[in-house]
Design a protein around this motif. Structure first.
Motif, PDB file in Angstrom:
ATOM      1  N   ALA A  19       0.515   6.767  -6.895  1.00 24.60           N
ATOM      2  CA  ALA A  19      -0.815   7.307  -7.193  1.00 24.60           C
ATOM      3  C   ALA A  19      -0.691   8.538  -8.090  1.00 24.60           C
ATOM      4  O   ALA A  19       0.116   9.424  -7.845  1.00 24.60           O
ATOM      5  CB  ALA A  19      -1.537   7.664  -5.900  1.00 24.60           C
ATOM      6  N   SER A  48       0.826  -1.207   0.000  1.00 25.44           N
ATOM      7  CA  SER A  48       0.000   0.000   0.000  1.00 25.44           C
ATOM      8  C   SER A  48       0.864   1.263   0.000  1.00 25.44           C
ATOM      9  O   SER A  48       0.505   2.243  -0.635  1.00 25.44           O
ATOM     10  CB  SER A  48      -0.967   0.003   1.186  1.00 25.44           C
ATOM     11  OG  SER A  48      -0.278   0.101   2.402  1.00 25.44           O
ATOM     12  N   ASP A  51       0.737   4.018  -2.850  1.00 27.66           N
ATOM     13  CA  ASP A  51       0.522   5.423  -2.523  1.00 27.66           C
ATOM     14  C   ASP A  51       1.541   6.312  -3.230  1.00 27.66           C
ATOM     15  O   ASP A  51       1.190   7.380  -3.721  1.00 27.66           O
ATOM     16  CB  ASP A  51       0.607   5.659  -1.013  1.00 27.66           C
ATOM     17  CG  ASP A  51      -0.608   5.124  -0.270  1.00 27.66           C
ATOM     18  OD1 ASP A  51      -1.618   4.762  -0.935  1.00 27.66           O
ATOM     19  OD2 ASP A  51      -0.552   5.057   0.972  1.00 27.66           O
ATOM     20  N   GLU A  52       2.807   5.869  -3.274  1.00 30.56           N
ATOM     21  CA  GLU A  52       3.840   6.655  -3.946  1.00 30.56           C
ATOM     22  C   GLU A  52       3.543   6.812  -5.431  1.00 30.56           C
ATOM     23  O   GLU A  52       3.881   7.821  -6.027  1.00 30.56           O
ATOM     24  CB  GLU A  52       5.207   5.971  -3.806  1.00 30.56           C
ATOM     25  CG  GLU A  52       5.828   6.090  -2.452  1.00 30.56           C
ATOM     26  CD  GLU A  52       7.169   5.386  -2.394  1.00 30.56           C
ATOM     27  OE1 GLU A  52       8.104   5.996  -1.866  1.00 30.56           O
ATOM     28  OE2 GLU A  52       7.279   4.239  -2.870  1.00 30.56           O
TER      29      GLU A  52
END
Length: 153
Positions: A15, A8, A12-13
């Protein structure tokens, strides 16, 4: 840390990233990123590229290649290993939080965690290891022949 949590964080990095696939398109995008941030084209001589991603908002970039690749920079007498995935946060004149790149120093492989254009004249690149110690090299070492010719004029 559990692999689910790592995944996750990784997601997230990435996105909002623009992602490219295929060797030619990935190479074109890497060269553009290098030039836009002030680095020479020959700094990341990656082979058999499969994926390139860049998050404009954060500067996070990643490059995936089919297999690890070792490149010998003759002018620095340094063997550099590029993992199957190289990541960094890229900004004008600097790459930080680099993963996937290490250089052989004497008998040890030392990770490169940061690269920066060192002086106002843009004549040197500073490579920093994880303990803060690094080394500078002339920027021309990492230029393609085309860039070297252009710099002469």
């Amino acid at each position: 840390m559990s692999s689910g949590m790592q995944k996750s964080i990784h997601e997230d990095e990435r996105a909002g990233a623009e992602i490219s696939y295929g060797a030619e398109e990935c190479y074109r995008r890497i060269v553009k990123l290098l030039l836009d941030s002030g680095f020479p084209k020959g700094l990341l001589p990656l082979k058999e590229l499969e994926e390139f991603g860049y998050v404009c908002k954060t500067g996070f970039a990643w490059m995936k290649q089919k297999a690890p690749y070792e490149h010998y920079f003759t002018e620095t007498k340094t063997l550099v290993s590029y993992g199957t995935e190289v990541t960094a946060y890229v900004e004008k004149g600097k790459m930080k939080k680099i993963s996937g790149i290490k250089g052989k120093q004497l008998f040890l492989w030392v990770p490169t965690v940061e690269m920066s254009i060192e002086d106002r004249d843009r004549k040197k690149i500073y490579f920093k290891g994880p303990v803060g110690i690094g080394k500078s090299y002339p920027i021309t070492i990492f230029m393609t022949d085309e860039e070297k010719e252009k710099a002469k004029t």
